[in-house]
Write an enzyme that holds these catalytic residues in place. Structure first.
Site, PDB file in Angstrom:
ATOM      1  N   ASP A  43       1.017  -1.034   0.140  1.00 50.65           N
ATOM      2  CA  ASP A  43       0.105  -0.133  -0.113  1.00 50.65           C
ATOM      3  C   ASP A  43       0.855   1.466   0.058  1.00 50.65           C
ATOM      4  OD1 ASP A  43      -2.024  -2.004   1.776  1.00 50.65           O
ATOM      5  OD2 ASP A  43      -2.706  -1.029   0.340  1.00 50.65           O
ATOM      6  N   HIS A  45      -0.563  -1.082  -4.878  1.00 50.19           N
ATOM      7  CA  HIS A  45      -1.491  -0.316  -4.789  1.00 50.19           C
ATOM      8  C   HIS A  45      -1.217   1.137  -4.624  1.00 50.19           C
ATOM      9  CE1 HIS A  45      -5.756   0.502  -2.493  1.00 50.19           C
ATOM     10  NE2 HIS A  45      -5.622   1.195  -3.603  1.00 50.19           N
ATOM     11  N   ASP A  90     -10.731  -4.453  -1.379  1.00 52.03           N
ATOM     12  CA  ASP A  90      -9.881  -4.149  -0.260  1.00 52.03           C
ATOM     13  C   ASP A  90     -10.347  -3.324   0.725  1.00 52.03           C
ATOM     14  OD1 ASP A  90      -6.878  -1.924  -0.657  1.00 52.03           O
ATOM     15  OD2 ASP A  90      -7.529  -3.170   1.027  1.00 52.03           O
ATOM     16  N   PHE A 136      -6.227   4.085   5.748  1.00 47.11           N
ATOM     17  CA  PHE A 136      -5.840   3.322   6.958  1.00 47.11           C
ATOM     18  C   PHE A 136      -6.148   1.833   6.748  1.00 47.11           C
ATOM     19  CE2 PHE A 136      -5.565   7.612   8.879  1.00 47.11           C
ATOM     20  CZ  PHE A 136      -6.495   8.337   8.205  1.00 47.11           C
ATOM     21  N   GLY A 137      -5.516   1.314   7.585  1.00 42.29           N
ATOM     22  CA  GLY A 137      -5.888  -0.355   7.832  1.00 42.29           C
ATOM     23  C   GLY A 137      -7.017  -0.333   8.998  1.00 42.29           C
ATOM     24  N   GLY A 138      -7.551  -1.534   9.026  1.00 38.55           N
ATOM     25  CA  GLY A 138      -8.299  -1.946  10.407  1.00 38.55           C
ATOM     26  C   GLY A 138      -9.605  -1.106  10.337  1.00 38.55           C
ATOM     27  N   GLY A 177      -5.559  -6.819   5.214  1.00 31.55           N
ATOM     28  CA  GLY A 177      -4.497  -6.471   6.088  1.00 31.55           C
ATOM     29  C   GLY A 177      -4.600  -6.908   7.538  1.00 31.55           C
ATOM     30  N   SER A 178      -5.361  -6.259   8.365  1.00 32.28           N
ATOM     31  CA  SER A 178      -5.402  -6.280   9.750  1.00 32.28           C
ATOM     32  C   SER A 178      -5.705  -7.460  10.099  1.00 32.28           C
ATOM     33  CB  SER A 178      -6.224  -5.366  10.274  1.00 32.28           C
ATOM     34  OG  SER A 178      -7.418  -4.984   9.649  1.00 32.28           O
TER      35      SER A 178
HETATM   36  C1  DX5 Z   1      -6.697   1.241   2.161  1.00 33.23           C
HETATM   37  C2  DX5 Z   1      -5.828  -0.001   2.181  1.00 33.23           C
HETATM   38  C3  DX5 Z   1      -6.217  -0.852   3.244  1.00 33.23           C
HETATM   39  C4  DX5 Z   1      -5.373  -2.029   3.364  1.00 33.23           C
HETATM   40  C5  DX5 Z   1      -6.337  -3.413   4.054  1.00 33.23           C
HETATM   41  O1  DX5 Z   1      -6.705   2.165   3.229  1.00 33.23           O
HETATM   42  O2  DX5 Z   1      -5.361  -0.641   1.077  1.00 33.23           O
HETATM   43  O3  DX5 Z   1      -7.420  -1.168   2.833  1.00 33.23           O
HETATM   44  O4  DX5 Z   1      -4.988  -2.627   2.181  1.00 33.23           O
HETATM   45  O5  DX5 Z   1      -6.672  -2.961   5.138  1.00 33.23           O
HETATM   46  P1  DX5 Z   1      -7.712  -3.760   6.150  1.00 33.23           P
HETATM   47  O6  DX5 Z   1      -7.654  -5.082   5.405  1.00 33.23           O
HETATM   48  O7  DX5 Z   1      -6.845  -3.889   7.579  1.00 33.23           O
HETATM   49  O8  DX5 Z   1      -9.133  -3.050   6.200  1.00 33.23           O
END
Ligand code: DX5
Length: 220
Positions: A35, A66, A175, A143-145, A197-198
């Site tokens: 990312d 990405h 995603d 952001f993740g999570g 991700g998370s």
């Molecule tokens: C955009 C990023 C996230 C990441 C996955 O914010 O692209 O979506 O890849 O994050 P999770 O799986 O933790 O939502």
């Protein structure tokens, strides 16, 4: 069509990123998503060319980059030279999307385009012939999570129908908020590339256990 879980390193332990990539590989991942964020298109700044180069040096995994950045067209060749296998640009940052996707293909990479939750499918209906992957963001990027946006499931279903109607070989990626609960929902709707991700890296257990939990829910 084969459904794959693609771990996103955004939520990996960056103090041991190399090990986390190898753990994903050991867990059965055939690709990882990197990312790249610039703090302009999305609120966060993450990593760039150096991380792609470093991961390429330690792993043969398919590198799915990405690009959550403005003016991605400026960086396509550089990421290709560093070993990326797919580049995903955002429709929202590409005024000349058809040319950008064609340029990625001319670099012998897979071309992907991502859509934010508020961006309609009509924004990409003219590029099915130059896109290998269309990535539906099931969170607002940056952001993740975050919490999965369930209203995107219908969008995935409509995208699947649109692709079938033009008989193009385009895969659907999703995603954001993909875990053992949401994975079967998006798979049923037509997604075959599930970026997680998370739920893979921040979960309650090790990478292999977390990935296996998700894969079992999609019958793998
Ligand atoms: C955009 C990023 C996230 C990441 C996955 O914010 O692209 O979506 O890849 O994050 P999770 O799986 O933790 O939502």
């Amino acid at each position: 069509m084969k459904i794959t879980i693609v771990p996103s390193i955004l939520s990996a332990d960056l103090t041991r990123l190399g090990d986390q990539v190898l753990e994903a590989e050991d867990a059965g991942a055939t690709a990882i998503q990197i990312d790249v964020m610039d703090g302009r298109f999305v609120p966060n700044i993450t990593f760039g060319q150096g991380v792609v180069k470093a991961i390429r040096q330690i792993s043969d995994l398919f590198l799915d980059v990405h690009l959550m950045i403005v003016e991605p067209e400026k960086y396509l060749e550089e990421f290709a030279d560093l070993g990326a296998n797919r580049l995903i640009v955002h429709q929202e940052t590409c005024p000349h999307l058809q040319r950008t996707l064609q340029t990625i293909r001319d670099l012998d990479l897979e071309a992907g385009v991502a859509l934010n939750p508020a961006t309609p499918l009509s924004a990409i209906e003219e590029v099915f012939d130059v896109a290998d992957v269309i990535q539906i963001m099931t969170v607002n990027p940056g952001f993740g999570g975050q919490t999965f946006l369930h209203n995107q499931i219908d969008k995935i279903r409509r995208l699947k129908q649109a692709i079938l109607s033009v008989q193009e070989d385009v895969r659907i990626a999703v995603d954001g908020g993909i875990d053992a609960d949401t994975a079967p929902l998006v798979a049923e709707a037509g997604a075959t590339i599930l970026v997680a991700g998370s739920s893979v890296y921040n979960g309650d257990a090790d990478v292999k256990t977390n990935m296996t939990k998700i894969m079992k829910k999609i019958g793998k």
